[in-house]
Design an enzyme around this catalytic site. Structure first.
Site, PDB file in Angstrom:
ATOM      1  N   SER A   1     -12.477   4.079   0.795  1.00 26.88           N
ATOM      2  CA  SER A   1     -12.822   5.439   1.190  1.00 26.88           C
ATOM      3  C   SER A   1     -14.331   5.652   1.056  1.00 26.88           C
ATOM      4  O   SER A   1     -15.111   4.988   1.737  1.00 26.88           O
ATOM      5  CB  SER A   1     -12.007   6.438   0.362  1.00 26.88           C
ATOM      6  OG  SER A   1     -12.065   7.725   0.907  1.00 26.88           O
TER       7      SER A   1
ATOM      8  N   ASP B   1      -3.629   8.024   8.621  1.00 23.71           N
ATOM      9  CA  ASP B   1      -4.461   8.508   7.513  1.00 23.71           C
ATOM     10  C   ASP B   1      -4.932   9.913   7.836  1.00 23.71           C
ATOM     11  O   ASP B   1      -5.776  10.122   8.712  1.00 23.71           O
ATOM     12  CB  ASP B   1      -5.658   7.570   7.335  1.00 23.71           C
ATOM     13  CG  ASP B   1      -6.493   7.893   6.109  1.00 23.71           C
ATOM     14  OD1 ASP B   1      -6.456   9.043   5.631  1.00 23.71           O
ATOM     15  OD2 ASP B   1      -7.206   6.987   5.626  1.00 23.71           O
TER      16      ASP B   1
ATOM     17  N   HIS C   1      -3.799   7.017   3.292  1.00 27.22           N
ATOM     18  CA  HIS C   1      -5.168   6.891   2.795  1.00 27.22           C
ATOM     19  C   HIS C   1      -5.152   6.095   1.499  1.00 27.22           C
ATOM     20  O   HIS C   1      -4.630   6.550   0.474  1.00 27.22           O
ATOM     21  CB  HIS C   1      -5.786   8.276   2.552  1.00 27.22           C
ATOM     22  CG  HIS C   1      -7.259   8.216   2.265  1.00 27.22           C
ATOM     23  ND1 HIS C   1      -8.201   8.007   3.238  1.00 27.22           N
ATOM     24  CD2 HIS C   1      -7.949   8.307   1.093  1.00 27.22           C
ATOM     25  CE1 HIS C   1      -9.404   7.974   2.707  1.00 27.22           C
ATOM     26  NE2 HIS C   1      -9.277   8.157   1.398  1.00 27.22           N
TER      27      HIS C   1
END
Length: 319
Positions: free
Chosen positions: A141, A267, A296
């Site tokens: 991320s 996601d 995610h």
């Protein structure tokens, strides 16, 4: 490089992006990783902590692990990665960003999605104190954005850096912020905001003239946090300036070492601009995999080894 075809097909339960995200974020547990902490003093006098775990045999290979927003070196996606790499001949160094290792950092600034100057210091510290001949980056991320920006923004990337894998990457920070501000992601956004504000309040007694109660009360959304604190603490004009300058999307054409991005199509944190199809088609060193499922930083896998952990190990062993 053409897109990587994905064969990831989890059990029915994990074909929900939200369930995949929540399971791996809240319920997954990883045992058996022994970490040793090293404190690195940065050039500006601040510090960050590195959590090291070792292969059972001496090795010249290292993977640097970069966590996501409000993560740390003990998150299961970090320790799960460290465990698999350690079992396969890699040492692992999990970087805790400023203020993320359980102790507030000492400067007004903190960490953010584009703080590659800190990553650069970590890499050069390792090169000057260790004897690794192969170093790989794996980011999640925010950490994935950080790794890709570092590789593409014009740094003199050391020859020891051989490859990178970036998972669930918000390649366009504004696009990702827009998604997090949507009603679908309200619970995630609230959780992130709660933790960010708690850290800001910890820092407030050290910088009462810079962090005021009125400012904290004005933070209603994640974008507000970036307008009121992130941009001000890190020399951006505002949140939009921060997003524009730190999004990795603009740096992808300049990446010159093998790099794999794995962004699931389900996601909810990622909008259309976070899937760099055109960029991957034009850069032979940039690989893009877009599984239909995964959520995610989810990607459930058998034997508590996620799909992306397996893919990262295969990618690094090939490159």
């Amino acid at each position: 490089m053409p897109q990587v075809l994905s064969n990831y097909l989890p059990p029915l339960f994990f074909r929900s992006g939200h369930l995949a995200t929540m399971y791996c974020g809240l319920f997954r547990r990883v045992h058996g990783v022994i970490q040793t902490r090293e404190r690195l003093t940065l050039s500006d006098g601040d510090f960050l902590d590195l959590d090291w775990s070792k292969s059972s045999n001496p090795t010249k290979k290292l993977v640097i692990l970069l966590h996501g927003l409000e993560g740390d070196g003990q998150r299961p996606y970090i320790t799960g990665s460290a465990k698999l790499f350690n079992q396969n001949g890699f040492d692992a160094c999990a970087v805790n960003y400023r203020g993320c290792s359980g102790e507030p950092n000492i400067s007004y600034r903190s960490y953010h999605s584009g703080a590659t100057e800190d990553l650069n210091e970590v890499i050069h510290h390792i090169l000057s104190t260790k004897a690794y001949s192969e170093i790989y980056l794996k980011g999640f991320s925010l950490g994935g954005n950080l790794a890709l920006k570092y590789l593409g923004e014009g740094n003199a990337v050391p020859k020891e850096i051989k490859g990178a894998v970036a998972i669930s990457v918000p390649c366009s920070l504004k696009d990702s912020c827009d998604q997090l501000l949507s009603s679908e992601n309200i619970l995630y956004a609230r959780r992130f905001k709660k933790h960010l504000i708690a850290k800001l309040r910890q820092k407030q007694p050290l910088f009462p003239g810079l962090i005021k109660d009125a400012d904290i009360k004005a933070i209603k959304t994640l974008k507000d946090f970036d307008d009121i604190y992130t941009s001000k603490a890190h020399d951006f004009k505002d949140a939009l300036d921060y997003y524009a300058k730190c999004s990795s999307l603009q740096f992808l054409p300049h990446i010159s070492i093998p790099s794999l991005i794995i962004n699931a199509k389900d996601d909810s944190f990622l909008g259309q601009d976070c899937y760099p199809i055109a960029e991957s088609e034009k850069n032979k060193k940039l690989y893009l995999e877009m599984p239909k499922y995964g959520g995610h930083v989810g990607f459930w896998g058998k034997k508590n080894i996620t799909y992306t952990e397996q893919q990262a190990l295969k990618f690094f062993n090939r490159h």
